[in-house]
Scaffold this active site. Sequence first.
Site, PDB file in Angstrom:
ATOM      1  CG  ASP A 104      -1.883  -1.135   1.257  1.00 37.98           C
ATOM      2  OD1 ASP A 104      -2.166  -1.671   0.173  1.00 37.98           O
ATOM      3  OD2 ASP A 104      -2.347  -1.499   2.351  1.00 37.98           O
TER       4      ASP A 104
HETATM    5  N1  URA Z   1      -1.358  -5.976   3.735  1.00 38.23           N
HETATM    6  C1  URA Z   1      -1.851  -4.723   3.732  1.00 38.23           C
HETATM    7  O1  URA Z   1      -2.921  -4.463   4.275  1.00 38.23           O
HETATM    8  N2  URA Z   1      -1.137  -3.775   3.137  1.00 38.23           N
HETATM    9  C2  URA Z   1       0.067  -3.991   2.544  1.00 38.23           C
HETATM   10  O2  URA Z   1       0.688  -3.063   2.018  1.00 38.23           O
HETATM   11  C3  URA Z   1       0.547  -5.312   2.569  1.00 38.23           C
HETATM   12  C4  URA Z   1      -0.172  -6.289   3.175  1.00 38.23           C
END
Ligand code: URA
Length: 234
Positions: A104
Amino acid sequence: MERIDKIISKQTYYTRKETKKLISQGMVYVNGEQVKKTENKYDENNISLKINGKEIEIRKHIYLLLNKPKGYVSSTEDKSQKTVLDLVPEEYKNRNLFPAGRLDKDTTGLMLITDDGEFAHNILSPRKHVKKEYEVTLDIPVTLDIVEGFKQGVKLNDGECKSAELEITGKYTAKVTITEGRYHQIKRMFGCYGAKVIELNRICMGNLYLPKELKLGEIKEATEMELQKIQERS
Ligand code: URA
C-alpha cells in the site's frame, strides 16, 4: 532475434537515437565485428557486445530490491501519484520493470522490482507458499484472541485467509506472516478485530530479510544468494 539498437537500449542507458549515432561512428562491435547497420538482428542472449571499447554485460533480467518509503504507489504508472518506479535509477529505465506484488501507499519495506514475470509469479502465487513477514503497529493492544484468530484463518468478505502467524512483540506491536497477498490483506485482517493498522513494514520475503544497508527509498541489485532466499519456502 532482436535489432541491435533495441538490444543496446535495453542493456545500457543509451537511447535508440544515441545508439544509432554510436553505430554510425563505428563504435559498436558484436562478436568482434563492427556493426554497420541499426537494422542488424542478433540473438540477445548469445552475443558479446562492445561499445566504445567497453565490454557490455548482457543480462536477461534485472532484479532490484527496494526499501519502499511511504508515499509511493506500487504500480508502473499513475497519473497523479509517485510510483515505486520513480525510485529506479535511470540506467534501468529501458527495461520493462514492474513491482512484484503490491505494498500500500503508506506501507514501507522490502519490495522486489523486476522484468522477470515468471520469477515474480513464483514468489507471489499463494500456491507457492512463499511467506511475507511484516512488522505492524496497531491503535489498540494486540491480544491472544487475535493471535488465535489469525492462526485459525480470518474470514474476509472475499473468502477465508490461510492460517497466519502473529507474534506479539509489544503492547501495540507484532510481527505477522502471511503467504497470500490480497488487497489490503493485513489491514482487513486486523480490521475484523476492531484494530486499525498504524504502521506496516515488510521485513521479509521467503527467507530474505530486508538488507540492513538498504535505507528507506534505496534500491540495489539483488545478489544470486538473495534471489535464492527470496524464493525459499519454509
Ligand atoms: N497488507 C496490507 O494491508 N497492506 C500492505 O501493504 C501489505 C499487506
